[in-house]
Design an enzyme around this catalytic site. Structure first.
Site, PDB file in Angstrom:
ATOM      1  CE1 TYR A   1       4.423   4.629  16.328  1.00 47.76           C
ATOM      2  CE2 TYR A   1       6.392   3.263  16.247  1.00 47.76           C
ATOM      3  CZ  TYR A   1       5.470   4.065  15.612  1.00 47.76           C
ATOM      4  OH  TYR A   1       5.602   4.323  14.263  1.00 47.76           O
TER       5      TYR A   1
ATOM      6  CD  GLU B   1       7.131  13.586   1.348  1.00 57.95           C
ATOM      7  OE1 GLU B   1       7.714  13.843   2.422  1.00 57.95           O
ATOM      8  OE2 GLU B   1       6.923  12.409   0.976  1.00 57.95           O
TER       9      GLU B   1
ATOM     10  CG  HIS C   1       7.005  14.581   6.842  1.00 61.92           C
ATOM     11  ND1 HIS C   1       6.854  13.838   7.982  1.00 61.92           N
ATOM     12  CD2 HIS C   1       6.759  13.719   5.812  1.00 61.92           C
ATOM     13  CE1 HIS C   1       6.526  12.589   7.653  1.00 61.92           C
ATOM     14  NE2 HIS C   1       6.457  12.497   6.347  1.00 61.92           N
TER      15      HIS C   1
ATOM     16  CD  GLU D   1       5.475   9.375   7.909  1.00 61.53           C
ATOM     17  OE1 GLU D   1       5.014   9.852   6.866  1.00 61.53           O
ATOM     18  OE2 GLU D   1       6.696   9.383   8.180  1.00 61.53           O
TER      19      GLU D   1
ATOM     20  CG  HIS E   1       9.483   2.881   3.239  1.00 57.25           C
ATOM     21  ND1 HIS E   1       8.882   3.029   2.004  1.00 57.25           N
ATOM     22  CD2 HIS E   1       9.206   4.020   3.917  1.00 57.25           C
ATOM     23  CE1 HIS E   1       8.258   4.196   1.945  1.00 57.25           C
ATOM     24  NE2 HIS E   1       8.440   4.823   3.085  1.00 57.25           N
TER      25      HIS E   1
ATOM     26  NE  ARG F   1       8.397   5.845  10.588  1.00 54.66           N
ATOM     27  CZ  ARG F   1       9.569   6.444  10.747  1.00 54.66           C
ATOM     28  NH1 ARG F   1       9.941   7.396   9.902  1.00 54.66           N
ATOM     29  NH2 ARG F   1      10.375   6.100  11.712  1.00 54.66           N
TER      30      ARG F   1
HETATM   31  C1  BJ2 Z   1       6.239   9.412  -0.156  1.00 52.64           C
HETATM   32  C2  BJ2 Z   1       6.550   9.127   1.281  1.00 52.64           C
HETATM   33  C3  BJ2 Z   1       8.485   9.226   2.888  1.00 52.64           C
HETATM   34  C4  BJ2 Z   1       7.655  10.078   3.827  1.00 52.64           C
HETATM   35  C5  BJ2 Z   1       9.975   9.602   2.945  1.00 52.64           C
HETATM   36  C6  BJ2 Z   1      10.840   8.443   2.539  1.00 52.64           C
HETATM   37  C7  BJ2 Z   1      11.066   7.670   3.805  1.00 52.64           C
HETATM   38  C8  BJ2 Z   1      10.918   8.669   4.934  1.00 52.64           C
HETATM   39  C9  BJ2 Z   1      10.605  11.145   4.768  1.00 52.64           C
HETATM   40  C10 BJ2 Z   1      11.113  11.385   6.199  1.00 52.64           C
HETATM   41  C11 BJ2 Z   1      10.077  12.163   6.937  1.00 52.64           C
HETATM   42  C12 BJ2 Z   1      10.461  12.422   8.347  1.00 52.64           C
HETATM   43  C13 BJ2 Z   1       6.205   7.670   1.612  1.00 52.64           C
HETATM   44  C14 BJ2 Z   1       3.777   8.174   1.979  1.00 52.64           C
HETATM   45  C15 BJ2 Z   1       2.681   7.320   2.577  1.00 52.64           C
HETATM   46  C16 BJ2 Z   1       3.098   5.881   2.409  1.00 52.64           C
HETATM   47  C17 BJ2 Z   1       4.564   5.901   2.101  1.00 52.64           C
HETATM   48  C18 BJ2 Z   1       4.848   5.075   0.842  1.00 52.64           C
HETATM   49  N1  BJ2 Z   1       7.986   9.339   1.542  1.00 52.64           N
HETATM   50  N2  BJ2 Z   1      10.457   9.874   4.299  1.00 52.64           N
HETATM   51  N3  BJ2 Z   1      12.342  12.107   6.163  1.00 52.64           N
HETATM   52  N4  BJ2 Z   1       4.931   7.297   1.884  1.00 52.64           N
HETATM   53  O1  BJ2 Z   1       7.204   9.568   4.832  1.00 52.64           O
HETATM   54  O2  BJ2 Z   1       7.447  11.253   3.519  1.00 52.64           O
HETATM   55  O3  BJ2 Z   1      10.371  12.094   4.090  1.00 52.64           O
HETATM   56  O4  BJ2 Z   1       9.895  11.766   9.229  1.00 52.64           O
HETATM   57  O5  BJ2 Z   1      11.294  13.273   8.594  1.00 52.64           O
HETATM   58  O6  BJ2 Z   1       7.083   6.837   1.562  1.00 52.64           O
HETATM   59  O7  BJ2 Z   1       4.983   3.868   0.931  1.00 52.64           O
HETATM   60  O8  BJ2 Z   1       4.902   5.648  -0.251  1.00 52.64           O
HETATM   61 ZN    ZN Z   2       5.908  10.815   5.456  1.00 55.28          ZN
END
Ligand code: BJ2
Ligand code: ZN
Length: 684
Positions: free
Chosen positions: A216, A375, A378, A402, A505, A514
């Protein structure tokens, strides 16, 4: 003398030929050549490791796991070699700021800095195994062990749509028994290995949390977050008090205290992070425009494909980059029936400036329509910054990445826009409908804030050692109660439970702050782009695609996305908002009419909660087992788990036979009874 001078001259010539100063190569053209050569190789290496990871996540086999671990090890070796070669340059003293920033980025290795190959493999093996445990977790019915529930869709559906206190508890508790306990012993070793790895980085990180926060580039980052959170706390506390009042009406005063935290399983979501599924329970003005468009989606035969096309259309309409054909060809939009996959939605950049994908077990409902936009945000970022060198193919900071999809979803979710895409028949323009709408948004956005804030409070504490394996679970619940105002519906067994591990996560090892940052930024961006688009009137009514100057708004957004991480995030922030700081004010402005309404509704209510209150605990009603000597109640997860919890061991006796065994037993019974009963009869 002559000889010595000759050697000296030769050395001088050699040095100047290479332009090597005592502290390294200073020629910036040479440095650019090095970077473009690196870039071509990096695209291949990352493409390979992303592909093997994708293959694993869409088919969770041991073979795929190993291929993915091998690719990660190769990737780590590559980035280590690159950093080593980069150190030949005197990049700290380069004149070109962009070049300096690229060198800084490729010199930062994170966990790839681990020099011990065995430890590097162990770290990646643990990560792969934890992801597998989470994504294959199942909860089986007590009375029918062959009937097992998966997180997506069964347990999601249970938490969202069930209104039976004990059934909800079963789903909530079952998930924690099934997944947390299996992860509990793995996480401490992961933490150790991760910290050990980042300590070998050129910057000698004190712990993994410090490394994560460095992304950050903000010296007082934690202080800023605390200030933002404190500004938003009154809003959260008002929503909390109002929802608690409604839940008391639904579940009874014995189960929910007027002044206590809310039992965590009643909020419509496995982690109590979004309360959107409580909408029909807390709707301020039933009879006015209802914002739950899921029934309409189902009635109109919406498909998963239509949800993604709708999102793509919105991006295009805002002048953004259209999804390429390979996105539609290669993505996974629906859960496959024939194999185990990682269902948690994600967006993928394969780093070859071409291949981008989404992987999601999408369901046709309003909530998933918002996640689809998340999504796709992203993916839009990936597509817009693909011309940048690999180290800049990132968000301005992780919170920016995000925020993109959510930002657009703020416009898509407005009643007028929902009407445009056929999801609302009529839109009433009055204060009561406005409050209904703002309530639906608050149940998703405001409810999330404390959760988004606390996840990494916990992890930072774990990584810096102030939270130890012995206190993992207690400290988790302290944070959950302090920030979210929730309590577990059933006492936790801190010696066995690992509740943080039950959130994707944590085993997936994706940092979480984030999302908190994103929930602040998306309202800042929304406000700024609404102004640019020419919107007038209250912020919550703004649909940027409906403004007269929407093209200008789209251009600002695209200009920011194209920057990737090539400049510090305040520069990117400035492109959209005209200023350089995070601010909670736009979020407060957006919800102001609801804040006023909630304050009215909550007159006579106690805001906040008494952290010491716990829900009533009735052994029988919670499927517990009372020890034969009557001394204590054993939770379902502790019964027959191989550990004696009763002093008289009765919790490990008379255990139900596993289903496979019971099939064998009943087959044997049939066989014996055939011999005993039928054979003598035929012989007679
Ligand atoms: C549903 C969403 C993530 C996201 C996924 C899984 C972890 C990282 C990615 C990365 C993106 C990138 C998610 C949405 C809001 C709150 C949170 C939750 N899935 N990720 N590759 N969310 O951020 O899209 O797709 O930076 O390249 O986890 O708790 O549901
Ligand atoms: Zn995301």
């Amino acid at each position: 003398m002559k000889g010595r001078a000759g050697v000296f001259c030769l050395l001088l010539v050699a040095l100047s030929a290479q332009n090597v100063a005592p502290q390294g190569i200073t020629d910036e053209q040479q440095a650019w050549d090095f970077i473009w050569d690196y870039n071509a190789k990096a695209e291949k290496v990352y493409y390979h490791s992303k592909s093997t990871r994708w293959n694993y996540e869409v088919d969770l086999t041991e073979e795929n796991s190993q291929k993915q671990v091998e690719a990660k090890i190769a990737e780590a070796q590559f980035v280590k070699d690159v950093a080593q070669n980069a150190s030949r340059f005197d990049w700290q003293n380069f004149n070109n700021a962009t070049l300096k920033r690229i060198f800084f980025s490729i010199s930062s290795l994170g966990t790839a800095a681990q020099r011990d190959q065995a430890k590097l493999k162990e770290l990646n093996d643990i990560l792969s195994e934890m992801a597998n445990i989470y994504s294959t977790g199942k909860v089986c019915e007590f009375n029918d062990p062959s009937n097992c529930l998966e997180l997506n869709p069964d347990l999601y559906d249970c938490l969202a749509n069930n209104r039976d206190y004990d059934r909800l508890r079963f789903c909530w508790e079952g998930w924690r028994d099934a997944v947390g306990r299996k992860l509990k012993d793995k996480y401490p070793r992961f933490v150790e290995l991760s910290n050990d790895a980042v300590s070998q980085d050129a910057q000698n990180w004190t712990d993994t949390g410090a490394y994560w926060r460095s992304w950050y580039e903000t010296a007082d980052f934690q202080e800023q977050l605390e200030n933002l959170y404190n500004q938003l706390k009154p809003l959260y506390n008002n929503l909390h008090a109002y929802v608690r009042k409604k839940l008391r009406e639904q579940y009874g005063q014995d189960k929910i205290s007027a002044t206590g935290p809310i039992p965590a399983h009643l909020l419509g979501n496995m982690w109590s992070q979004s309360w959107i599924y409580l909408y029909n329970l807390v709707e301020p003005y039933p009879g006015k425009t209802s914002l739950d468009v899921t029934p309409k989606m189902k009635a109109d035969g919406w498909t998963v494909d239509r949800m993604f096309r709708t999102s793509d259309d919105f991006f295009k309409d805002m002048g953004q980059v259209e999804m390429p054909q390979n996105f539609w060809d290669n993505s996974m939009f629906v859960k496959p029936a024939d194999r185990e996959v990682v269902c948690h939605a994600s967006a993928w950049d394969f780093y070859n400036a071409h291949d981008v994908r989404v992987k999601m077990c999408t369901l046709v409902n309003m909530n998933d329509l918002v996640i689809v936009h998340h999504e796709m945000g992203h993916i839009e970022y990936f597509l817009q910054y693909k011309h940048q060198p690999v180290p800049f193919r990132r968000g301005a900071n992780p919170g920016f990445h995000e925020a993109v999809g959510d930002l657009l979803a703020l416009s898509v979710s407005t009643p007028t826009h929902l009407q445009t895409i056929g999801l609302l028949d009529t839109v009433e323009d009055d204060d009561e409908s406005d409050i209904n709408f703002l309530m639906s948004m608050a149940l998703d956005k405001v409810s999330f804030l404390p959760f988004g804030y606390l996840m990494d409070q916990w992890r930072w504490g774990v990584f810096n050692g102030s939270i130890t394996p012995a206190t993992y679970n207690q400290e988790w619940w302290k944070l959950r109660t302090r920030y979210q105002g929730i309590v577990p519906p059933i006492p936790r067994n801190h010696a066995k439970d690992f509740d943080p591990g039950c959130k994707f996560h944590i085993p997936d090892n994706t940092p979480y702050i984030r999302y908190f940052v994103s929930f602040i930024l998306q309202f800042q961006f929304h406000k700024a782009l609404c102004e640019t688009s020419g919107h007038t009137g209250p912020l919550h009514k703004c649909d940027i695609s409906a403004g007269p100057n929407k093209v200008a708004a789209g251009e600002k957004l695209a200009r920011m996305l194209r920057m990737g991480s090539s400049q510090p995030w305040p520069d990117a922030m400035e492109v959209i908002t005209g200023q350089r700081n995070m601010s909670a004010q736009p979020l407060v402005d957006y919800f102001q009419p609801l804040i006023d309404w909630l304050e009215q509704q909550n007159q006579g209510e106690t805001l906040g909660w008494d952290e010491s209150w716990t829900p009533p605990y009735d052994c029988e009603a919670t499927d517990g087992f009372t020890c034969a000597d009557g001394s204590k109640c054993i939770r379902p997860g502790d019964r027959c788990d191989g550990v004696n919890d009763c002093a008289d061991d009765s919790d490990e006796q008379n255990c139900p036979v596993a289903s496979a065994q019971s099939v064998t037993v009943s087959m044997a019974t049939i066989f014996i009874s055939t011999i005993v009963c039928i054979l003598p009869a035929t012989l007679n």
